[in-house]
Design a protein around this motif. Structure first.
Motif, PDB file in Angstrom:
ATOM      1  N   GLN A 218       0.823  -1.209   0.000  1.00  0.00           N
ATOM      2  CA  GLN A 218       0.000   0.000   0.000  1.00  0.00           C
ATOM      3  C   GLN A 218       0.857   1.258   0.000  1.00  0.00           C
ATOM      4  O   GLN A 218       0.579   2.218  -0.722  1.00  0.00           O
ATOM      5  CB  GLN A 218      -0.940  -0.003   1.211  1.00  0.00           C
ATOM      6  N   ALA A 219       1.920   1.244   0.775  1.00  0.00           N
ATOM      7  CA  ALA A 219       2.769   2.426   0.880  1.00  0.00           C
ATOM      8  C   ALA A 219       3.519   2.725  -0.404  1.00  0.00           C
ATOM      9  O   ALA A 219       3.918   3.874  -0.649  1.00  0.00           O
ATOM     10  CB  ALA A 219       3.759   2.252   2.035  1.00  0.00           C
ATOM     11  N   ASP A 220       3.715   1.714  -1.265  1.00  0.00           N
ATOM     12  CA  ASP A 220       4.486   1.891  -2.495  1.00  0.00           C
ATOM     13  C   ASP A 220       3.634   2.191  -3.712  1.00  0.00           C
ATOM     14  O   ASP A 220       4.161   2.397  -4.802  1.00  0.00           O
ATOM     15  CB  ASP A 220       5.321   0.629  -2.768  1.00  0.00           C
ATOM     16  N   LEU A 221       2.313   2.220  -3.538  1.00  0.00           N
ATOM     17  CA  LEU A 221       1.427   2.485  -4.665  1.00  0.00           C
ATOM     18  C   LEU A 221       1.255   3.983  -4.881  1.00  0.00           C
ATOM     19  O   LEU A 221       1.340   4.773  -3.935  1.00  0.00           O
ATOM     20  CB  LEU A 221       0.047   1.855  -4.419  1.00  0.00           C
ATOM     21  N   ARG A 246       3.814   3.452 -14.558  1.00  0.00           N
ATOM     22  CA  ARG A 246       2.920   2.643 -13.716  1.00  0.00           C
ATOM     23  C   ARG A 246       3.480   1.223 -13.559  1.00  0.00           C
ATOM     24  O   ARG A 246       3.387   0.628 -12.483  1.00  0.00           O
ATOM     25  CB  ARG A 246       1.531   2.571 -14.344  1.00  0.00           C
ATOM     26  N   ARG A 247       4.030   0.679 -14.636  1.00  0.00           N
ATOM     27  CA  ARG A 247       4.608  -0.664 -14.559  1.00  0.00           C
ATOM     28  C   ARG A 247       5.770  -0.701 -13.569  1.00  0.00           C
ATOM     29  O   ARG A 247       5.912  -1.648 -12.801  1.00  0.00           O
ATOM     30  CB  ARG A 247       5.083  -1.116 -15.944  1.00  0.00           C
ATOM     31  N   ALA A 248       6.589   0.338 -13.593  1.00  0.00           N
ATOM     32  CA  ALA A 248       7.711   0.394 -12.652  1.00  0.00           C
ATOM     33  C   ALA A 248       7.191   0.480 -11.222  1.00  0.00           C
ATOM     34  O   ALA A 248       7.740  -0.156 -10.306  1.00  0.00           O
ATOM     35  CB  ALA A 248       8.601   1.596 -12.982  1.00  0.00           C
ATOM     36  N   MET A 249       6.138   1.255 -11.027  1.00  0.00           N
ATOM     37  CA  MET A 249       5.531   1.357  -9.690  1.00  0.00           C
ATOM     38  C   MET A 249       5.014   0.003  -9.230  1.00  0.00           C
ATOM     39  O   MET A 249       5.229  -0.408  -8.084  1.00  0.00           O
ATOM     40  CB  MET A 249       4.389   2.378  -9.738  1.00  0.00           C
ATOM     41  N   ALA A 251       5.977  -3.033 -10.251  1.00  0.00           N
ATOM     42  CA  ALA A 251       7.088  -3.944 -10.005  1.00  0.00           C
ATOM     43  C   ALA A 251       7.712  -3.691  -8.649  1.00  0.00           C
ATOM     44  O   ALA A 251       8.059  -4.619  -7.912  1.00  0.00           O
ATOM     45  CB  ALA A 251       8.125  -3.800 -11.111  1.00  0.00           C
ATOM     46  N   SER A 252       7.853  -2.413  -8.292  1.00  0.00           N
ATOM     47  CA  SER A 252       8.449  -2.063  -7.001  1.00  0.00           C
ATOM     48  C   SER A 252       7.525  -2.438  -5.850  1.00  0.00           C
ATOM     49  O   SER A 252       7.958  -2.984  -4.840  1.00  0.00           O
ATOM     50  CB  SER A 252       8.762  -0.568  -6.975  1.00  0.00           C
ATOM     51  N   ALA A 253       6.227  -2.142  -6.007  1.00  0.00           N
ATOM     52  CA  ALA A 253       5.276  -2.387  -4.920  1.00  0.00           C
ATOM     53  C   ALA A 253       5.020  -3.878  -4.703  1.00  0.00           C
ATOM     54  O   ALA A 253       4.919  -4.341  -3.574  1.00  0.00           O
ATOM     55  CB  ALA A 253       3.959  -1.670  -5.215  1.00  0.00           C
ATOM     56  N   ALA A 254       4.923  -4.636  -5.815  1.00  0.00           N
ATOM     57  CA  ALA A 254       4.591  -6.053  -5.684  1.00  0.00           C
ATOM     58  C   ALA A 254       5.729  -6.875  -5.107  1.00  0.00           C
ATOM     59  O   ALA A 254       5.504  -7.909  -4.481  1.00  0.00           O
ATOM     60  CB  ALA A 254       4.197  -6.617  -7.053  1.00  0.00           C
ATOM     61  N   ALA A 255       6.963  -6.440  -5.314  1.00  0.00           N
ATOM     62  CA  ALA A 255       8.132  -7.099  -4.724  1.00  0.00           C
ATOM     63  C   ALA A 255       8.149  -8.606  -4.964  1.00  0.00           C
ATOM     64  O   ALA A 255       8.325  -9.397  -4.048  1.00  0.00           O
ATOM     65  CB  ALA A 255       8.195  -6.800  -3.227  1.00  0.00           C
ATOM     66  N   GLY A 256       7.946  -9.004  -6.217  1.00  0.00           N
ATOM     67  CA  GLY A 256       8.016 -10.421  -6.549  1.00  0.00           C
ATOM     68  C   GLY A 256       6.714 -11.173  -6.460  1.00  0.00           C
ATOM     69  O   GLY A 256       6.649 -12.346  -6.838  1.00  0.00           O
TER      70      GLY A 256
END
Length: 400
Positions: A218-221, A246-249, A251-256
């Motif tokens: 949530q914090a990374d979205l 948005r894709r970069a966001m 990828a970072s938020a989902a963390a795998g």
């Protein structure tokens, strides 16, 4: 209806109903489910739109499991109810997201019980059941309704407990209403947009994530992304199409965490975008779509279409391939393999043979056999299209 009903613990026996009573009740369930749906949606119009939204399948399954579990427990007081409980907790979560209290849901449960009792009286006359059995059934049924309400309340309180800030609660409610297909000029949606500082975009992209979602996501979205990260089906709504940023966001938020990206669609069709994204995740589980951390629905549209209704594909294939029904299993498999290769390549016998790894003369022999079975049907473009479509779908499903 009894004013004071004992609330049983989960899986507590329902009383002295004879186990044989379950055999009488079970054949009535399909018709009873339809009757309850009609009565409840008539009495509670707010539930009608939910049966056309993203939670429609879970709602129908919940009703089916609730009724089936009652019958199962009559037959076996120790019958498990874990699946039923999870679906009923989801009912409670939906009520919380919709911003309602639990009184409507309790009322719907009680109405369903009255419909079931009405049918039980009809069955009683048919089987000449004693009034004592019907009274026992009524007591057990309304006690069971109280149990269902208690399980749903647990899901409701779960949402209340994790709501966090008021803003998160508002945005989660907004997301739920958009996915339920509520009109964009709906007063509640407009009020929520204003309170949540969120503007309705022309297009949205839905993202389905594997559960459980990372705690920090949530914090990374981005601030304008709406989210529901609860189990079992966490998802996101991203305004507009998915840009590189948005894709970069994501990828970072989902963390795998594995996720499927739906198609960018008009906001009124948000539920379709999410439905297709969830379907792609299911096709990965089925081994049809290759596994990856991020999967785009746009890359698998034909597969989604061909496998949108497996039962229908099976029926079409049975009809289209009926001319081969009298062939032995081995011969039929070879002919179907050759037919598929010929339809997809429309090549020469040499080319088809190369794709199959067999001699061209063998291909010619099989093609003559196919002509003998199908006659001039293979000259009809519509029949060729139907055959190729169903064979592609069967191959995707591993049935060919």
């Amino acid at each position: 209806m009894p004013q004071h009903v004992h609330l049983p613990e989960v899986n507590e026996p329902l009383g002295p109903l004879p186990p044989e009573f379950a055999a009488i009740m079970r054949p009535e369930l399909p018709g009873l489910i339809k009757e309850i749906r009609v009565e409840v949606t008539r009495a509670y119009p707010e539930y009608a739109h939910l049966l056309n939204g993203p939670n429609a399948t879970a709602i129908r399954q919940g009703v089916e499991h609730a009724l089936s579990a009652f019958v199962d427990r009559v037959a076996d007081p120790g019958a498990p109810a874990a699946i039923r409980d999870e679906l009923l907790r989801k009912f409670g979560r939906v009520e919380a997201y919709e911003g309602r209290d639990l009184e409507s849901l309790r009322g719907a449960y009680r109405l369903g019980a009255r419909v079931a009792l009405r049918r039980a009286r009809t069955i009683g006359r048919r089987y000449d059941l004693s009034p004592a059995i019907l009274l026992t059934f009524a007591d057990a049924l309304f006690a069971y309704v109280d149990e269902l309400a208690a399980v749903s309340r647990a899901g409701y309180m779960e949402v209340q407990a994790r709501s966090g800030s008021t803003l998160e609660t508002l945005r989660r409610r907004l997301l739920h209403l958009l996915l339920a297909g509520s009109p964009l000029n709906h007063t509640t949606i407009n009020e929520l947009c204003e309170q949540a500082s969120w503007s309705i975009p022309e297009q949205v992209t839905l993202v389905a994530l594997r559960a459980p979602a990372p705690d920090h996501i949530q914090a990374d979205l981005d601030l304008d992304v709406l989210s529901d990260l609860g189990v079992p089906q966490p998802h996101l709504l991203i305004p507009g199409p998915l840009t590189a940023e948005r894709r970069a966001m994501l990828a970072s938020a989902a963390a795998g965490t594995p996720l499927a990206i739906g198609l960018p669609l008009p906001t009124t069709q948000a539920a379709d975008s999410l439905r297709w994204a969830r379907r792609v995740l299911q096709l990965i589980d089925d081994g049809v779509v290759p596994d990856a951390q991020v999967v785009d629905c746009a890359d698998h549209l034909t597969t989604l279409w061909l496998l949108s209704d497996p039962a229908l594909v099976t029926e079409i294939a049975a009809r289209e391939l009926a001319p081969l029904d009298k062939a032995t299993r081995t011969r039929r498999a070879r002919l179907v393999e050759t037919l598929h290769a010929w339809l997809t390549t429309r090549g020469t016998a040499d080319q088809v043979g190369e794709s199959l790894g067999v001699h061209a003369q063998t291909v010619r022999y099989r093609l003559r056999n196919l002509e003998a079975h199908f006659g001039d049907q293979l000259e009809d473009p519509e029949r060729r299209f139907a055959l190729e479509t169903c064979l592609r779908a069967l191959r995707l499903h591993g049935s060919v």
